[in-house]
Write a protein that holds these residues in place. Structure first.
Motif, PDB file in Angstrom:
ATOM      1  N   LEU A  28       0.828  -1.210   0.000  1.00  0.00           N
ATOM      2  CA  LEU A  28       0.000   0.000   0.000  1.00  0.00           C
ATOM      3  C   LEU A  28       0.862   1.260   0.000  1.00  0.00           C
ATOM      4  O   LEU A  28       0.554   2.233  -0.708  1.00  0.00           O
ATOM      5  CB  LEU A  28      -0.943  -0.003   1.215  1.00  0.00           C
ATOM      6  CG  LEU A  28      -2.027  -1.081   1.209  1.00  0.00           C
ATOM      7  CD1 LEU A  28      -2.794  -1.064   2.525  1.00  0.00           C
ATOM      8  CD2 LEU A  28      -2.963  -0.908   0.025  1.00  0.00           C
ATOM      9  N   ALA A  29       1.939   1.247   0.759  1.00  0.00           N
ATOM     10  CA  ALA A  29       2.848   2.403   0.777  1.00  0.00           C
ATOM     11  C   ALA A  29       3.510   2.587  -0.580  1.00  0.00           C
ATOM     12  O   ALA A  29       3.606   3.715  -1.081  1.00  0.00           O
ATOM     13  CB  ALA A  29       3.904   2.233   1.867  1.00  0.00           C
ATOM     14  N   LEU A  30       3.950   1.495  -1.199  1.00  0.00           N
ATOM     15  CA  LEU A  30       4.583   1.600  -2.521  1.00  0.00           C
ATOM     16  C   LEU A  30       3.594   2.087  -3.564  1.00  0.00           C
ATOM     17  O   LEU A  30       3.970   2.825  -4.480  1.00  0.00           O
ATOM     18  CB  LEU A  30       5.185   0.248  -2.924  1.00  0.00           C
ATOM     19  CG  LEU A  30       6.351  -0.237  -2.061  1.00  0.00           C
ATOM     20  CD1 LEU A  30       6.746  -1.655  -2.455  1.00  0.00           C
ATOM     21  CD2 LEU A  30       7.530   0.707  -2.158  1.00  0.00           C
ATOM     22  N   ARG A  31       2.344   1.702  -3.438  1.00  0.00           N
ATOM     23  CA  ARG A  31       1.306   2.233  -4.341  1.00  0.00           C
ATOM     24  C   ARG A  31       1.141   3.732  -4.127  1.00  0.00           C
ATOM     25  O   ARG A  31       1.007   4.494  -5.076  1.00  0.00           O
ATOM     26  CB  ARG A  31      -0.027   1.539  -4.093  1.00  0.00           C
ATOM     27  CG  ARG A  31      -0.141   0.184  -4.729  1.00  0.00           C
ATOM     28  CD  ARG A  31      -1.514  -0.375  -4.581  1.00  0.00           C
ATOM     29  NE  ARG A  31      -2.474   0.402  -5.384  1.00  0.00           N
ATOM     30  CZ  ARG A  31      -3.773   0.354  -5.203  1.00  0.00           C
ATOM     31  NH1 ARG A  31      -4.306  -0.385  -4.258  1.00  0.00           N
ATOM     32  NH2 ARG A  31      -4.568   1.078  -5.972  1.00  0.00           N
ATOM     33  N   ARG A  32       1.121   4.144  -2.878  1.00  0.00           N
ATOM     34  CA  ARG A  32       0.951   5.565  -2.557  1.00  0.00           C
ATOM     35  C   ARG A  32       2.096   6.397  -3.148  1.00  0.00           C
ATOM     36  O   ARG A  32       1.886   7.504  -3.619  1.00  0.00           O
ATOM     37  CB  ARG A  32       0.874   5.747  -1.036  1.00  0.00           C
ATOM     38  CG  ARG A  32       0.553   7.158  -0.605  1.00  0.00           C
ATOM     39  CD  ARG A  32       0.337   7.292   0.903  1.00  0.00           C
ATOM     40  NE  ARG A  32       1.447   6.788   1.694  1.00  0.00           N
ATOM     41  CZ  ARG A  32       1.393   5.688   2.450  1.00  0.00           C
ATOM     42  NH1 ARG A  32       0.306   4.956   2.512  1.00  0.00           N
ATOM     43  NH2 ARG A  32       2.450   5.310   3.154  1.00  0.00           N
ATOM     44  N   TYR A  33       3.299   5.831  -3.153  1.00  0.00           N
ATOM     45  CA  TYR A  33       4.456   6.513  -3.742  1.00  0.00           C
ATOM     46  C   TYR A  33       4.530   6.317  -5.263  1.00  0.00           C
ATOM     47  O   TYR A  33       5.486   6.756  -5.894  1.00  0.00           O
ATOM     48  CB  TYR A  33       5.758   6.002  -3.113  1.00  0.00           C
ATOM     49  CG  TYR A  33       5.915   6.337  -1.659  1.00  0.00           C
ATOM     50  CD1 TYR A  33       5.803   7.645  -1.187  1.00  0.00           C
ATOM     51  CD2 TYR A  33       6.191   5.334  -0.735  1.00  0.00           C
ATOM     52  CE1 TYR A  33       5.953   7.939   0.156  1.00  0.00           C
ATOM     53  CE2 TYR A  33       6.347   5.623   0.615  1.00  0.00           C
ATOM     54  CZ  TYR A  33       6.227   6.925   1.049  1.00  0.00           C
ATOM     55  OH  TYR A  33       6.383   7.208   2.379  1.00  0.00           O
TER      56      TYR A  33
END
Length: 69
Positions: A28-33
């Motif tokens: 989810l964090a990598l998607r957000r970035y």
């Protein structure tokens, strides 16, 4: 800034056909970035690096090779 868990996940995506859950906190964090994207194929989620994610991995590899010299 990415955590060490997020960096590890990013590198795993580069090296293998990932079987990571799309709701993992690191994913989810990598998607957000905007470093990974989630696709669907035959009702199965697939993860892959975005252009931005591939560029970051390329830079990390360059820095690692410079450190080894």
């Amino acid at each position: 800034m990415l955590s060490h868990h997020e960096l590890s996940t990013l590198l795993r995506l580069r090296d293998t056909e990932p079987r990571l859950a799309e709701l993992d906190p690191e994913v989810l964090a990598l998607r957000r970035y905007e470093l990974v994207e989630i696709g669907r194929h035959n009702d199965v989620s697939t993860l892959k690096l975005t252009r931005r994610g591939r560029e970051l991995v390329r830079r990390l590899r360059m820095d690692a090779s410079d450190a080894n010299q």
